[in-house]
Design a protein around this motif. Structure first.
Motif, PDB file in Angstrom:
ATOM      1  N   MET A 676       0.655  -1.193  -0.104  1.00 41.76           N
ATOM      2  CA  MET A 676      -0.018  -0.181  -0.025  1.00 41.76           C
ATOM      3  C   MET A 676       0.759   1.257  -0.011  1.00 41.76           C
ATOM      4  O   MET A 676       0.588   2.238  -0.473  1.00 41.76           O
ATOM      5  CB  MET A 676      -0.727  -0.109   1.185  1.00 41.76           C
ATOM      6  N   LEU A 677       2.095   1.349   0.463  1.00 45.45           N
ATOM      7  CA  LEU A 677       2.681   2.551   0.695  1.00 45.45           C
ATOM      8  C   LEU A 677       3.460   2.498  -0.731  1.00 45.45           C
ATOM      9  O   LEU A 677       3.534   3.742  -1.343  1.00 45.45           O
ATOM     10  CB  LEU A 677       3.919   2.077   1.688  1.00 45.45           C
ATOM     11  N   GLU A 678       3.829   1.444  -1.267  1.00 50.31           N
ATOM     12  CA  GLU A 678       4.331   1.637  -2.840  1.00 50.31           C
ATOM     13  C   GLU A 678       3.427   2.184  -3.735  1.00 50.31           C
ATOM     14  O   GLU A 678       3.581   3.160  -4.425  1.00 50.31           O
ATOM     15  CB  GLU A 678       4.795   0.179  -3.431  1.00 50.31           C
ATOM     16  N   GLN A 679       1.993   2.086  -3.488  1.00 50.87           N
ATOM     17  CA  GLN A 679       1.105   2.571  -4.316  1.00 50.87           C
ATOM     18  C   GLN A 679       0.984   3.951  -4.145  1.00 50.87           C
ATOM     19  O   GLN A 679       0.396   4.623  -5.134  1.00 50.87           O
ATOM     20  CB  GLN A 679      -0.497   1.515  -4.228  1.00 50.87           C
ATOM     21  N   LEU A 680       1.285   4.522  -2.899  1.00 47.16           N
ATOM     22  CA  LEU A 680       1.159   6.146  -2.816  1.00 47.16           C
ATOM     23  C   LEU A 680       2.482   6.696  -3.162  1.00 47.16           C
ATOM     24  O   LEU A 680       2.679   7.896  -3.195  1.00 47.16           O
ATOM     25  CB  LEU A 680       1.274   6.156  -1.187  1.00 47.16           C
ATOM     26  N   GLY A 681       3.365   5.936  -4.140  1.00 47.42           N
ATOM     27  CA  GLY A 681       4.426   6.351  -4.593  1.00 47.42           C
ATOM     28  C   GLY A 681       5.861   6.525  -3.911  1.00 47.42           C
ATOM     29  O   GLY A 681       6.816   7.059  -4.524  1.00 47.42           O
ATOM     30  N   LEU A 682       5.765   5.988  -2.784  1.00 41.99           N
ATOM     31  CA  LEU A 682       6.850   5.730  -1.855  1.00 41.99           C
ATOM     32  C   LEU A 682       7.832   4.776  -2.387  1.00 41.99           C
ATOM     33  O   LEU A 682       7.505   3.557  -2.880  1.00 41.99           O
ATOM     34  CB  LEU A 682       6.682   5.456  -0.479  1.00 41.99           C
ATOM     35  N   ARG A 683       9.298   4.863  -2.194  1.00 45.27           N
ATOM     36  CA  ARG A 683      10.360   3.916  -2.452  1.00 45.27           C
ATOM     37  C   ARG A 683      10.523   3.052  -1.326  1.00 45.27           C
ATOM     38  O   ARG A 683      10.935   3.393  -0.534  1.00 45.27           O
ATOM     39  CB  ARG A 683      11.489   4.724  -3.045  1.00 45.27           C
ATOM     40  N   VAL A 684       9.966   1.612  -1.525  1.00 47.58           N
ATOM     41  CA  VAL A 684      10.064   0.752  -0.333  1.00 47.58           C
ATOM     42  C   VAL A 684      11.006  -0.584  -0.742  1.00 47.58           C
ATOM     43  O   VAL A 684      10.783  -1.048  -1.708  1.00 47.58           O
ATOM     44  CB  VAL A 684       8.668   0.404   0.202  1.00 47.58           C
ATOM     45  N   THR A 685      11.656  -0.868   0.255  1.00 44.72           N
ATOM     46  CA  THR A 685      12.560  -2.057  -0.015  1.00 44.72           C
ATOM     47  C   THR A 685      12.323  -2.938   1.147  1.00 44.72           C
ATOM     48  O   THR A 685      12.077  -2.719   2.209  1.00 44.72           O
ATOM     49  CB  THR A 685      14.174  -1.537   0.027  1.00 44.72           C
ATOM     50  N   THR A 686      12.077  -4.185   0.770  1.00 41.48           N
ATOM     51  CA  THR A 686      11.714  -5.377   1.764  1.00 41.48           C
ATOM     52  C   THR A 686      13.132  -5.767   2.322  1.00 41.48           C
ATOM     53  O   THR A 686      13.952  -6.240   1.454  1.00 41.48           O
ATOM     54  CB  THR A 686      11.088  -6.523   1.131  1.00 41.48           C
ATOM     55  N   LEU A 687      12.899  -5.812   3.590  1.00 43.82           N
ATOM     56  CA  LEU A 687      14.576  -6.198   4.432  1.00 43.82           C
ATOM     57  C   LEU A 687      14.130  -7.665   5.050  1.00 43.82           C
ATOM     58  O   LEU A 687      13.155  -7.816   5.757  1.00 43.82           O
ATOM     59  CB  LEU A 687      14.846  -5.328   5.435  1.00 43.82           C
ATOM     60  N   ASP A 688      15.150  -8.542   4.763  1.00 44.11           N
ATOM     61  CA  ASP A 688      15.061  -9.627   5.597  1.00 44.11           C
ATOM     62  C   ASP A 688      15.769  -9.612   7.106  1.00 44.11           C
ATOM     63  O   ASP A 688      16.810  -9.030   6.945  1.00 44.11           O
ATOM     64  CB  ASP A 688      15.554 -10.820   4.915  1.00 44.11           C
ATOM     65  N   ALA A 689      14.910  -9.909   8.091  1.00 43.65           N
ATOM     66  CA  ALA A 689      15.548  -9.659   9.359  1.00 43.65           C
ATOM     67  C   ALA A 689      16.982 -10.393   9.637  1.00 43.65           C
ATOM     68  O   ALA A 689      17.836  -9.731  10.329  1.00 43.65           O
ATOM     69  CB  ALA A 689      14.649 -10.180  10.523  1.00 43.65           C
ATOM     70  N   ALA A 690      17.178 -11.430   9.132  1.00 49.07           N
ATOM     71  CA  ALA A 690      18.258 -12.395   8.998  1.00 49.07           C
ATOM     72  C   ALA A 690      19.502 -11.379   8.506  1.00 49.07           C
ATOM     73  O   ALA A 690      20.663 -11.616   8.707  1.00 49.07           O
ATOM     74  CB  ALA A 690      18.218 -13.591   8.371  1.00 49.07           C
ATOM     75  N   ALA A 691      19.215 -10.492   7.478  1.00 47.15           N
ATOM     76  CA  ALA A 691      20.438  -9.747   6.825  1.00 47.15           C
ATOM     77  C   ALA A 691      20.620  -8.360   7.347  1.00 47.15           C
ATOM     78  O   ALA A 691      21.634  -7.561   6.961  1.00 47.15           O
ATOM     79  CB  ALA A 691      19.933  -9.331   5.336  1.00 47.15           C
ATOM     80  N   LEU A 692      19.853  -8.112   8.469  1.00 53.01           N
ATOM     81  CA  LEU A 692      20.001  -6.837   9.164  1.00 53.01           C
ATOM     82  C   LEU A 692      21.496  -6.543   9.681  1.00 53.01           C
ATOM     83  O   LEU A 692      22.068  -5.528   9.590  1.00 53.01           O
ATOM     84  CB  LEU A 692      19.038  -6.741  10.399  1.00 53.01           C
ATOM     85  N   ALA A 693      21.994  -7.738  10.284  1.00 54.20           N
ATOM     86  CA  ALA A 693      23.440  -7.484  10.790  1.00 54.20           C
ATOM     87  C   ALA A 693      24.290  -6.954   9.693  1.00 54.20           C
ATOM     88  O   ALA A 693      25.447  -6.034  10.096  1.00 54.20           O
ATOM     89  CB  ALA A 693      23.916  -8.868  11.110  1.00 54.20           C
ATOM     90  N   HIS A 694      24.093  -6.869   8.400  1.00 51.73           N
ATOM     91  CA  HIS A 694      24.958  -6.533   7.414  1.00 51.73           C
ATOM     92  C   HIS A 694      24.437  -5.301   6.572  1.00 51.73           C
ATOM     93  O   HIS A 694      25.262  -4.830   5.848  1.00 51.73           O
ATOM     94  CB  HIS A 694      25.632  -7.653   6.404  1.00 51.73           C
ATOM     95  N   ALA A 695      23.305  -5.086   6.511  1.00 52.85           N
ATOM     96  CA  ALA A 695      22.806  -4.246   5.863  1.00 52.85           C
ATOM     97  C   ALA A 695      22.882  -2.697   6.054  1.00 52.85           C
ATOM     98  O   ALA A 695      23.349  -2.614   7.250  1.00 52.85           O
ATOM     99  CB  ALA A 695      21.046  -4.303   5.787  1.00 52.85           C
ATOM    100  N   ASP A 696      23.183  -2.011   5.198  1.00 54.80           N
ATOM    101  CA  ASP A 696      23.419  -0.736   5.309  1.00 54.80           C
ATOM    102  C   ASP A 696      21.971   0.265   5.337  1.00 54.80           C
ATOM    103  O   ASP A 696      21.192   0.432   4.379  1.00 54.80           O
ATOM    104  CB  ASP A 696      23.898   0.004   3.892  1.00 54.80           C
ATOM    105  N   LEU A 697      21.825   0.463   6.745  1.00 51.08           N
ATOM    106  CA  LEU A 697      20.513   1.049   6.913  1.00 51.08           C
ATOM    107  C   LEU A 697      20.567   2.794   6.916  1.00 51.08           C
ATOM    108  O   LEU A 697      19.417   3.302   6.792  1.00 51.08           O
ATOM    109  CB  LEU A 697      20.103   0.761   8.444  1.00 51.08           C
ATOM    110  N   SER A 698      21.770   3.175   6.911  1.00 55.44           N
ATOM    111  CA  SER A 698      21.773   4.781   6.555  1.00 55.44           C
ATOM    112  C   SER A 698      21.311   5.232   5.593  1.00 55.44           C
ATOM    113  O   SER A 698      20.870   6.463   5.402  1.00 55.44           O
ATOM    114  CB  SER A 698      23.406   5.094   6.882  1.00 55.44           C
ATOM    115  N   ARG A 699      21.064   4.434   4.346  1.00 54.66           N
ATOM    116  CA  ARG A 699      20.552   5.096   3.174  1.00 54.66           C
ATOM    117  C   ARG A 699      19.153   5.032   3.025  1.00 54.66           C
ATOM    118  O   ARG A 699      18.526   5.606   2.198  1.00 54.66           O
ATOM    119  CB  ARG A 699      20.830   4.188   1.961  1.00 54.66           C
ATOM    120  N   TYR A 700      18.357   4.718   4.355  1.00 54.16           N
ATOM    121  CA  TYR A 700      16.941   4.764   4.282  1.00 54.16           C
ATOM    122  C   TYR A 700      16.304   5.993   5.054  1.00 54.16           C
ATOM    123  O   TYR A 700      16.992   6.109   6.345  1.00 54.16           O
ATOM    124  CB  TYR A 700      16.433   3.562   4.954  1.00 54.16           C
ATOM    125  N   SER A 701      15.186   6.576   4.872  1.00 53.62           N
ATOM    126  CA  SER A 701      14.966   7.493   5.627  1.00 53.62           C
ATOM    127  C   SER A 701      14.046   7.315   6.787  1.00 53.62           C
ATOM    128  O   SER A 701      14.163   7.780   7.785  1.00 53.62           O
ATOM    129  CB  SER A 701      13.695   8.367   4.581  1.00 53.62           C
TER     130      SER A 701
END
Length: 879
Positions: A676-701
């Motif tokens: 539903m957020l994507e339909q409003l025009g927002l850029r949304v990326t699905t994150l797997d919780a298991a990948a959080l340890a190495h994900a670069d979260l700083s690039r997300y608002s």
């Protein structure tokens, strides 16, 4: 097994339950034989799937071989889903099938009323504002009059200590139905599907959580040598079928007690004095054939009834589960006696017009008992004879009004020849075919189904929070009575055939008809046949968002499938609302049998704020098709099809957000917020919780955690420090509600407590008081006003903290009628350089429903800056 709504021929009183692989062989035969001569019935009544006391059901059905049924007022439609994202109607279908899967294990039978599970309710009065009290009570009485139990067990007390308002109503109506089922003045035949009075003898309340108040205790931990488990262990297997509710648990070993309290009896019984002197639930009732000795029937039927005890004794004398063929003569004789007795009772069922015996009192009791005994005895005879009967089709999906060959195969793996009598043998069109030992015969016929296999309760729009019955019959042509009082009411495809064993002729029903598939990884897979429209047409969604008064450029995908056995030409037409246009609104297709096509319509334009409709139809061979289905498949239940009309509501929302916002979304349980957020025009990326340890979260608002994610995802708990670190570094972390796991140290940045039961606001229209009208979260980028809380569905908020650390700032206060306000709908806190937001508002329901105000508020949470955590004095709501 799929939900099916059709039968090939009239079935017996109770359509046989699906025979899973473990229900064959010596164990199945032993249970069937032990149940011969047991004539008592128990009905348990609760409100939801998972309310039932599976231990008591198992102990009664498999331990004492008593016919035992569970009546759930609802199908659990308003709950949440731990295994997928289906909610509402789809979840109700899943939970219906989970109940049926549970009953296949614990040996019980399953019934429902027309009540819709509209969500959590705190009181009986609130619940009865949603349900038509007299209609639900009438349904319960109808089922009692059809099933004819001697004993009723209410799961719930019918008092506020039950908690959930649905529970309270179930407890209240169970007792009222016990008192009124025999009253044909207040409830004449005409309002209970033609069924007359039935008076249950005993009424119990379950006391498993209150042993001190019990009048009777049972050791449900007894060992069943046939199953190789205790009844409590079997019950644990049964309860674990409620996977959408997370009911799996360890199997309990050893002695385990269960308790009931005797509350009322009807004449000719009298309450024991004291009731604690009762030794069995069936004291004064009787469980054998002899309790029917006083029923006046024709002399031929009476002679057969009087001969049954001796026949049962003969079966017991020759019982040998390792040499079952020695039991065949005795079982055949018992079947013959049952058939003779049934012929002498003038109200027997077995036709579509009379799905259950229609006579009253003792005669109705006798007729029901004979039907049940015949079902058990014929099953035992088939098992002892080494017979296997199956019905197969060459494809899984069959188009309505199309034809398909059905092959009935009879395999004789026993020690004596048998005969196959065909499908029309009772009408005199017999074609006896011998089936020698170690051989098989096949019978093929052409089947032309006319009705789509669709859940009857979803065919018509609900009337408020009650499912509606069709005026005369359901989509399969079955009368209303069969839907309302027929066991399960989720009928599989079936075919009835005649067999002759040891000189005795009888009917057996093969259910379901299946398509056999050889899977290289799984071996044989049996897929129940589904009758579907010749052409199905479906849009991806039934609700989508769009930004109001902003350019819209979107692909509308349409899935078209042919299940016809011949080539079909089809024309697909798209209808758009004012403000939208497409390059071509009509597409022409040539579809091969079984072919599917995904069409893409590019839609452009602008929409003013509000709801707008898009629809699709397919026209083929002069027919118009407007529906398609979404498959629902989980390994523990039968495959399902959820039908939807090919129409979509586009909710154009007046919403703003900063350019360049980028959202990371960690899905939760039953969570459909992200698309539903994507339909409003927002850029949304699905994150797997298991990948959080190495994900670069700083690039997300902002980073969003879905509902109940911490309770369902161990990897998220393990990596939670990364989320809090992201917030401390200046990010915006938005977490949607969880349950009691949120009180564990380290999950939230500052502590909260939850009451038991948890605080909720279940009134979806409850007043909302704004505590800080100057908060940026209520003003930027969208100014939130009173109108944004209009039109919410099912509930406002759930699992709200009772207390919370003073470092949290509150924005909204709300409460249900008569309750204290709770300020924890949104908690905001400064965490390092960033912002932490915890919300218990039911966004997981509101956004998929297309609620515009909820979308605007959620976007504000995502756009939060550190300034949003600042405190401010309380101010009144300004519209």
């Amino acid at each position: 097994m799929r939900i099916r709504s059709f039968v090939l021929v009239a079935a017996l009183l109770v359509a046989p339950r699906f025979l899973a692989a473990q229900e064959r062989g010596a164990a199945a035969l032993g249970e069937a034989v032990e149940g011969l001569g047991v004539t008592t019935r128990v009905l348990m009544i609760g409100a939801h799937p998972d309310d039932e006391d599976t231990q008591l059901i198992t102990w009664l059905a498999r331990g004492r071989h008593v016919e035992t049924a569970y009546l759930s007022l609802t199908r659990g439609d308003g709950g949440q889903n731990l295994i997928g994202n289906e909610l509402g109607a789809g979840l109700g279908m899943i939970r219906t099938e989970e109940l049926l899967a549970a009953r296949r294990i614990d040996g019980g039978r399953q019934y429902f009323t027309r009540a819709f599970d509209f969500g959590f309710s705190k009181t009986a009065d609130e619940t009865l504002k949603h349900w038509a009290r007299d209609s639900v009570l009438r349904d319960v009485i109808s089922i009692i009059r059809a099933y004819r139990p001697q004993v009723i067990v209410s799961v719930w007390s019918g008092t506020p200590r039950d908690g959930h308002g649905h529970h309270q109503v179930a407890g209240i109506l169970a007792r009222e139905a016990f008192d009124l089922a025999g009253d044909t003045v207040r409830y004449p035949r005409a309002v209970t599907n033609g069924l007359g009075a039935w008076t249950p003898l005993k009424f119990y309340r379950a006391s498993r959580f209150n042993p001190a108040g019990a009048t009777l205790a049972m050791n449900v931990g007894e060992y069943d040598p046939l199953a190789g488990k205790t009844y409590a262990e079997l019950a644990s297997d049964s309860r674990s079928q409620h996977r959408s509710q997370g009911q799996g648990s360890l199997e309990p070993r050893g002695s385990r007690m269960d308790y009931v309290h005797l509350e009322a009896v009807h004449a000719p019984l009298a309450m024991p004095a004291p009731a604690a002197q009762e030794q069995s639930m069936f004291d004064g009732v009787g469980t054998g054939i002899e309790r029917l000795a006083g029923v006046r029937v024709a002399s031929v039927a009476r002679a057969a009834l009087d001969s049954m005890p001796a026949a049962l004794h003969d079966v017991a004398q020759h019982e040998s589960l390792l040499r079952p063929w020695t039991m065949v003569p005795g079982l055949a004789r018992y079947v013959a006696l049952l058939e003779r007795a049934r012929a002498g009772v003038g109200c027997m069922s077995g036709t579509a017009e009379a799905p259950v015996p229609m006579c009253d009192g003792a005669m109705g009791d006798l007729a029901t008992t004979l039907d049940e005994q015949l079902r058990r005895a014929t099953r035992a005879l088939v098992l002892a004879s080494g017979l296997e009967v199956e019905a197969t089709v060459p494809r899984e999906l069959v188009a309505a009004n199309d034809s398909v060959p059905v092959t009935v195969a009879v395999y004789n793996q026993g020690h004596a020849p048998v005969a196959y009598l065909g499908r029309d043998w009772q009408a005199g069109a017999t074609a006896d075919r011998p089936v020698p030992v170690d051989s098989a015969v096949q019978d093929q016929f052409t089947w032309r189904p006319t009705a789509v296999s669709q859940s009857w309760w979803l065919v018509n729009p609900r009337q408020g929070d009650m499912f509606r019955l069709r005026p005369a019959s359901d989509v399969s042509g079955r009368p209303v009575a069969q839907m309302l009082v027929g066991e399960d009411r989720v009928y599989g495809s079936s075919v009835q055939v005649g067999l002759e064993v040891a000189g005795v002729r009888f009917a057996t029903t093969v259910e379901p008809i299946v398509h056999r598939v050889g899977d290289p990884a799984r071996g044989e897979v049996r897929r129940p046949v589904a009758v579907v429209p010749a052409i199905t047409v479906l849009l991806d969604h039934d609700v989508e968002y769009a930004r109001a008064n902003a350019p819209l450029d979107r692909e509308i995908r349409v899935h078209v499938q042919s299940s016809a056995s011949a080539d079909r030409a089809a024309e697909v037409r798209l209808t758009l609302p004012e403000g939208l246009r497409t390059d071509s609104a009509v597409r022409r297709l040539a579809l091969r049998p079984g072919a599917s096509v995904d069409l893409s319509f590019r839609v452009r334009g602008t929409l003013r704020a509000g709801a707008h409709g898009i629809s699709v139809v397919a026209v083929s061979n002069g027919e118009t098709f407007t529906q398609g289905f979404t498959p629902i498949e989980y390994e523990h239940i039968r495959p399902l099809e959820l039908y939807r009309t090919a129409a979509m509501t586009v909710q154009a929302v007046d919403v703003s957000y900063p350019a360049g916002m980028s959202i990371a979304y960690i899905p939760g349980v039953g969570d459909n917020v992200e698309p539903m957020l994507e339909q409003l025009g927002l850029r949304v990326t699905t994150l797997d919780a298991a990948a959080l340890a190495h994900a670069d979260l700083s690039r997300y608002s902002a980073v969003v955690v879905g509902t109940r994610a911490f309770g369902a995802n161990e990897a998220l708990v393990a990596n939670n420090a990364r989320l809090l670190q992201y917030a401390r570094a200046g990010g915006t972390l938005v977490e949607q509600y969880g349950q009691y796991e949120m009180t564990q140290p380290g999950i939230m940045p500052y502590p909260v407590t939850l009451a038991r039961p948890a605080d909720r606001v279940t009134e979806e229209d409850a007043a909302v008081e704004v505590l800080d009208a100057s908060s940026p979260l209520l003003n930027a980028p969208n100014r939130i006003g009173a109108a944004d809380f209009d039109g919410w569905v099912q509930e406002r908020s759930l699992y709200m903290p009772r207390t919370f650390d003073p470092r949290y700032h509150t924005l909204l206060s709300m409460h249900d009628t008569g309750e204290a306000p709770n300020d924890a709908a949104i908690l905001v806190a400064a965490v390092g350089k960033g912002t932490y937001i915890y919300t218990t508002l039911s966004f997981f329901r509101q956004l998929p429903a297309g609620n515009p105000g909820a979308a605007r508020l959620f976007v504000n949470l995502l756009a939060a800056t550190p300034r949003a955590a600042a405190t401010a004095p309380r101010e009144p709501l300004k519209p």
